[in-house]
Design a protein around this motif. Structure first.
Motif, mmCIF file in Angstrom:
data_model
loop_
_atom_site.group_PDB
_atom_site.id
_atom_site.type_symbol
_atom_site.label_atom_id
_atom_site.label_comp_id
_atom_site.label_asym_id
_atom_site.label_seq_id
_atom_site.Cartn_x
_atom_site.Cartn_y
_atom_site.Cartn_z
ATOM 1 N N TRP A 1 0.827 -1.212 0.000
ATOM 2 C CA TRP A 1 0.000 0.000 0.000
ATOM 3 C C TRP A 1 0.859 1.259 0.000
ATOM 4 N N ILE A 2 1.925 1.255 0.790
ATOM 5 C CA ILE A 2 2.823 2.413 0.826
ATOM 6 C C ILE A 2 3.509 2.597 -0.526
ATOM 7 N N ARG A 3 3.899 1.506 -1.171
ATOM 8 C CA ARG A 3 4.496 1.607 -2.510
ATOM 9 C C ARG A 3 3.524 2.260 -3.480
ATOM 10 N N TRP A 4 2.265 1.866 -3.426
ATOM 11 C CA TRP A 4 1.259 2.479 -4.296
ATOM 12 C C TRP A 4 1.093 3.963 -3.982
ATOM 13 N N LEU A 5 1.060 4.303 -2.698
ATOM 14 C CA LEU A 5 0.913 5.703 -2.303
ATOM 15 C C LEU A 5 2.087 6.537 -2.805
ATOM 16 N N LEU A 6 3.299 6.016 -2.639
ATOM 17 C CA LEU A 6 4.477 6.740 -3.116
ATOM 18 C C LEU A 6 4.433 6.922 -4.633
ATOM 19 N N GLN A 7 3.910 5.930 -5.333
ATOM 20 C CA GLN A 7 3.748 6.055 -6.783
ATOM 21 C C GLN A 7 2.810 7.213 -7.118
ATOM 22 N N GLU A 8 1.705 7.321 -6.373
ATOM 23 C CA GLU A 8 0.760 8.416 -6.587
ATOM 24 C C GLU A 8 1.388 9.768 -6.272
ATOM 25 N N LEU A 9 2.329 9.803 -5.347
ATOM 26 C CA LEU A 9 2.998 11.045 -4.955
ATOM 27 C C LEU A 9 4.225 11.352 -5.814
ATOM 28 N N ASN A 10 4.336 10.617 -6.928
ATOM 29 C CA ASN A 10 5.477 10.807 -7.843
ATOM 30 C C ASN A 10 6.812 10.490 -7.180
ATOM 31 N N ILE A 11 6.808 9.523 -6.258
ATOM 32 C CA ILE A 11 8.045 9.037 -5.646
ATOM 33 C C ILE A 11 8.076 7.525 -5.853
ATOM 34 N N PRO A 12 8.161 7.068 -7.097
ATOM 35 C CA PRO A 12 8.105 5.627 -7.359
ATOM 36 C C PRO A 12 9.307 4.902 -6.772
ATOM 37 N N GLN A 13 9.073 3.680 -6.309
ATOM 38 C CA GLN A 13 10.159 2.837 -5.807
ATOM 39 C C GLN A 13 10.729 2.066 -6.991
ATOM 40 N N LEU A 14 11.919 2.419 -7.403
ATOM 41 C CA LEU A 14 12.523 1.845 -8.602
ATOM 42 C C LEU A 14 13.180 0.503 -8.334
ATOM 43 N N THR A 15 13.317 0.150 -7.073
ATOM 44 C CA THR A 15 13.906 -1.140 -6.714
ATOM 45 C C THR A 15 12.912 -1.953 -5.900
ATOM 46 N N VAL A 16 13.176 -3.234 -5.782
ATOM 47 C CA VAL A 16 12.332 -4.110 -4.966
ATOM 48 C C VAL A 16 12.481 -3.725 -3.493
ATOM 49 N N THR A 17 11.370 -3.657 -2.786
ATOM 50 C CA THR A 17 11.405 -3.322 -1.362
ATOM 51 C C THR A 17 11.867 -4.521 -0.545
ATOM 52 N N LYS A 18 12.822 -4.288 0.332
ATOM 53 C CA LYS A 18 13.349 -5.353 1.188
ATOM 54 C C LYS A 18 12.517 -5.458 2.458
ATOM 55 N N LEU A 19 12.092 -6.684 2.749
ATOM 56 C CA LEU A 19 11.330 -6.981 3.955
ATOM 57 C C LEU A 19 12.160 -7.935 4.796
ATOM 58 N N PHE A 20 12.582 -7.484 5.986
ATOM 59 C CA PHE A 20 13.508 -8.246 6.812
ATOM 60 C C PHE A 20 12.765 -9.089 7.847
ATOM 61 N N CYS A 21 13.098 -10.375 7.861
ATOM 62 C CA CYS A 21 12.467 -11.345 8.757
ATOM 63 C C CYS A 21 13.556 -12.233 9.343
ATOM 64 N N GLU A 22 13.397 -12.664 10.591
ATOM 65 C CA GLU A 22 14.462 -13.431 11.244
ATOM 66 C C GLU A 22 14.252 -14.945 11.192
ATOM 67 N N THR A 23 13.086 -15.401 10.700
ATOM 68 C CA THR A 23 12.785 -16.833 10.680
ATOM 69 C C THR A 23 13.005 -17.405 9.286
ATOM 70 N N ARG B 1 6.551 -12.821 -6.308
ATOM 71 C CA ARG B 1 6.489 -13.208 -7.721
ATOM 72 C C ARG B 1 6.418 -11.988 -8.636
ATOM 73 N N ASP B 2 5.686 -10.946 -8.204
ATOM 74 C CA ASP B 2 5.536 -9.742 -9.011
ATOM 75 C C ASP B 2 6.702 -8.778 -8.854
ATOM 76 N N ASN B 3 7.719 -9.194 -8.089
ATOM 77 C CA ASN B 3 8.943 -8.405 -7.927
ATOM 78 C C ASN B 3 8.701 -7.071 -7.204
ATOM 79 N N HIS B 4 7.734 -7.073 -6.285
ATOM 80 C CA HIS B 4 7.507 -5.905 -5.448
ATOM 81 C C HIS B 4 8.270 -6.007 -4.129
ATOM 82 N N LEU B 5 8.392 -7.228 -3.610
ATOM 83 C CA LEU B 5 9.051 -7.458 -2.335
ATOM 84 C C LEU B 5 10.101 -8.546 -2.459
#
Length: 321
Positions: free
Chosen positions: A225-247, A278-282
């Motif tokens: 959702w934040i990625r979509w919002l940033l896209q609307e604000l003209n701040i697109p995320q040009l790279t895949v967002t990293k999600l850090f998990c310890e398990t 799969r969609d290369n968002h995360l």
């Protein structure tokens, strides 16, 4: 809460003074407006302009909460929660003034807008608003004593590269009464913490892997959702967002679409994380427990660990990015 304003096909972005001036001009042509100048206070939040960006705090509001509770001169403590929770059958007499309990708990919930370090403790306190006991009020007073010693703690927002990254954690069966897991996640834009959450899961997880996997799915929804919002604000995320998990087992499950007997019972919505990968968002990355910032949102911690993670949440370090 986020607001998005469109005026004549111009989207307001954080770094564009031209866009700001255009927005003000267009709004002023349609509505009566007063220019109050540089922001200094909004809904009880003090805004201080600094060399690195902005610094937010609610020290006046925090003082009001302490005054309402009659604890303006109380002795501070080092953490907002007791390391060991009070057993549910101990001191279970009903608290004599439940209205006061609800007022204080609700006020503390608003205070977490600029105090992410209070989120877990406030979440626990708010779970007992319907029928608070004396033991629950003692936990609330402990939280207020911590607030007394950190009343001027604030929340920085930095000017830097707006790259999104996320952390997620789960405390398996951490609730001693219902044996449900607590999940916590936080999102950074550059060095600035922009969103965080603490939530008790709806169902009992049968393993730590399942609890962490459900936490991944919940965090993924917020992050996308934040990625979509940033896209609307003209701040697109040009790279895949990293999600850090310890398990590592939850990471493997998120990346492997093969179901087996031990995972068939997991709710379908949890598999949303797979489509994001799969969609290369995360991309889900492993992180050691000692570096997991979301640990602060899932359990009561010893003072050294608590203060270490609290400092990291509001620092400009991006060592794990």
């Amino acid at each position: 809460m986020y607001f998005l304003v469109y005026v004549d096909d111009i989207i307001l972005t954080g770094n564009s003074s031209t866009a700001i001036n255009t927005l003000i001009t267009n709004l002023n042509s349609r509505f009566p407006m007063n220019d109050l100048g540089t922001i200094s206070q909004f809904l009880g939040i003090q805004v201080i302009h600094t060399t690195y960006g902005l610094h937010l705090n609610q020290s006046h509001f925090a003082q009001t909460i302490l005054s309402r509770a009659g604890m303006t001169n109380c002795k501070p403590v080092s953490t907002p929660s007791h390391l060991k929770s009070t057993p549910s059958n101990s001191n279970s007499n009903a608290f004599a003034n439940p209205t006061l309990y609800r007022q204080l708990a609700g006020s503390l919930q608003y205070l977490t807008i600029t105090r992410p370090d209070l989120s877990f403790a406030v979440n626990r306190v708010c779970q007992h608003m319907k029928n608070p006991t004396i033991a629950h009020f003692e936990a609330l007073k402990h939280l207020l004593r911590f607030l007394q010693g950190t009343i001027h703690t604030g929340f920085p927002l930095f000017r830097d590269t707006p790259t999104l990254r996320s952390y997620v954690d789960s405390d398996w069966a951490g609730d001693e009464t219902e044996h449900k897991s607590t999940i916590g996640y936080c999102n950074f834009l550059g060095s600035s913490l922009i969103s965080w959450a603490v939530k008790k899961q709806n169902a009992v997880a049968r393993s730590s892997t399942e609890a962490e996997y459900q936490a991944l799915a919940t965090a993924a929804i917020e992050t996308i959702w934040i990625r979509w919002l940033l896209q609307e604000l003209n701040i697109p995320q040009l790279t895949v967002t990293k999600l850090f998990c310890e398990t590592t087992s939850a990471i493997a499950l998120a990346n492997n679409p093969v179901l087996h007997a031990r995972t068939k019972h997991i709710e379908v919505y949890c598999h949303y994380i797979r489509s994001c990968i799969r969609d290369n968002h995360l991309q889900v990355h492993h992180i050691s427990t000692k570096d997991q910032l979301a640990d602060l949102f899932t359990k009561a911690l010893p003072a050294p660990r608590f203060h270490l993670l609290s400092d990291k949440l509001v620092s400009s370090s991006e060592a794990t990015a």
